[in-house]
Scaffold this active site. Structure first.
Site, PDB file in Angstrom:
ATOM      1  N   HIS A 168       0.831  -1.196   0.000  1.00  0.00           N
ATOM      2  CA  HIS A 168       0.000   0.000   0.000  1.00  0.00           C
ATOM      3  C   HIS A 168       0.868   1.248   0.000  1.00  0.00           C
ATOM      4  O   HIS A 168       2.013   1.245   0.424  1.00  0.00           O
ATOM      5  CB  HIS A 168      -0.929  -0.004   1.213  1.00  0.00           C
ATOM      6  CG  HIS A 168      -1.990  -1.060   1.129  1.00  0.00           C
ATOM      7  ND1 HIS A 168      -3.053  -1.107   1.994  1.00  0.00           N
ATOM      8  CD2 HIS A 168      -2.162  -2.105   0.283  1.00  0.00           C
ATOM      9  CE1 HIS A 168      -3.830  -2.127   1.692  1.00  0.00           C
ATOM     10  NE2 HIS A 168      -3.303  -2.757   0.657  1.00  0.00           N
ATOM     11  N   GLU A 204       0.910   3.921   1.784  1.00  0.00           N
ATOM     12  CA  GLU A 204       1.437   4.347   3.076  1.00  0.00           C
ATOM     13  C   GLU A 204       2.725   3.591   3.401  1.00  0.00           C
ATOM     14  O   GLU A 204       3.700   4.184   3.869  1.00  0.00           O
ATOM     15  CB  GLU A 204       0.404   4.118   4.196  1.00  0.00           C
ATOM     16  CG  GLU A 204      -0.881   4.893   4.042  1.00  0.00           C
ATOM     17  CD  GLU A 204      -1.961   4.147   3.255  1.00  0.00           C
ATOM     18  OE1 GLU A 204      -3.128   4.539   3.370  1.00  0.00           O
ATOM     19  OE2 GLU A 204      -1.639   3.173   2.524  1.00  0.00           O
ATOM     20  N   CYS A 231      -6.129   1.976   5.501  1.00  0.00           N
ATOM     21  CA  CYS A 231      -6.835   0.781   5.962  1.00  0.00           C
ATOM     22  C   CYS A 231      -6.296   0.412   7.343  1.00  0.00           C
ATOM     23  O   CYS A 231      -5.342   1.020   7.838  1.00  0.00           O
ATOM     24  CB  CYS A 231      -6.640  -0.367   4.977  1.00  0.00           C
ATOM     25  SG  CYS A 231      -4.946  -1.005   4.913  1.00  0.00           S
ATOM     26  N   CYS A 291      -2.501  -0.496   7.345  1.00  0.00           N
ATOM     27  CA  CYS A 291      -1.621   0.666   7.173  1.00  0.00           C
ATOM     28  C   CYS A 291      -1.657   1.588   8.380  1.00  0.00           C
ATOM     29  O   CYS A 291      -0.633   2.173   8.745  1.00  0.00           O
ATOM     30  CB  CYS A 291      -1.993   1.427   5.911  1.00  0.00           C
ATOM     31  SG  CYS A 291      -1.556   0.485   4.417  1.00  0.00           S
TER      32      CYS A 291
END
Length: 190
Positions: free
Chosen positions: A63, A65, A95, A98
């Site tokens: 992801h 992040e 999410c 993350c």
């Protein structure tokens, strides 16, 4: 903000990608990519010195992040003593996975202050994602809904707009208000 670490034109979002991925729609179908535009600044007394500014997107299963948090480029800049400020402009909120990675990062880097602005809330109906957003808030990583001014700022600094002014999309203001209300509901829920 001093410094000259603005993204290179080749690293900027196209106007079409920015509008498609940052438009704060109620139902943002087919937006499977997440983009993160950021500024990394060193705090030097009353001055802010821009060290880095870029646009990144998720890479495979990693992801966006995580792409930032584990970036050698970013980690190298944070090695110097001092205080740092990071501002993220995300197309989707973090999410649960993350959010936990962000919390660990902030625990390991107590000299970093992170401000998170989001265009949309990622599956915010799920208990895990709601709890993760509250956990981030408790760890002093405030999450805010991007305002029309934030979208215009991103357009100016992170989009290859070729001199074109930012044009707000239909229902932008109403969607900002709706998302801010939904985020307030998350802060109040258990």
């Amino acid at each position: 903000m001093e410094g000259s670490a603005e993204p290179k034109p080749s690293d900027l979002l196209s106007p079409e990608d920015f509008t498609f991925h940052y438009e704060n729609l109620k139902y943002a179908h087919e937006r499977r990519k997440t983009y993160l535009c950021y500024h990394l600044e060193r705090l030097d007394g009353d001055r802010r010195v821009l060290l880095d500014s870029a646009v990144i997107q998720n890479q495979g299963s990693r992801h966006v992040e995580e792409c930032f948090l584990f970036s050698e480029n970013v980690l190298e800049k944070l090695k110097a003593p001092g205080s740092y400020s990071v501002t993220w402009y995300l197309s989707w909120s973090p999410c649960a996975r993350c959010a936990q990675a962000v919390i660990r990062f902030l625990q390991q880097h107590p000299n970093v202050r992170l401000r998170i602005l989001v265009a949309r809330l990622y599956f915010h109906e799920t208990r895990a994602n709601r709890a993760a957003l509250r956990a981030l808030r408790r760890r002093e990583a405030p999450i805010e809904i991007m305002s029309p001014e934030d979208f215009a700022y991103c357009w100016k600094h992170f989009v290859d707009h070729r001199g074109e002014d930012f044009q707000p999309w239909e229902d932008m203001d109403a969607n900002v208000d709706r998302l801010a209300e939904e985020l307030s509901g998350i802060w109040l829920s258990k």
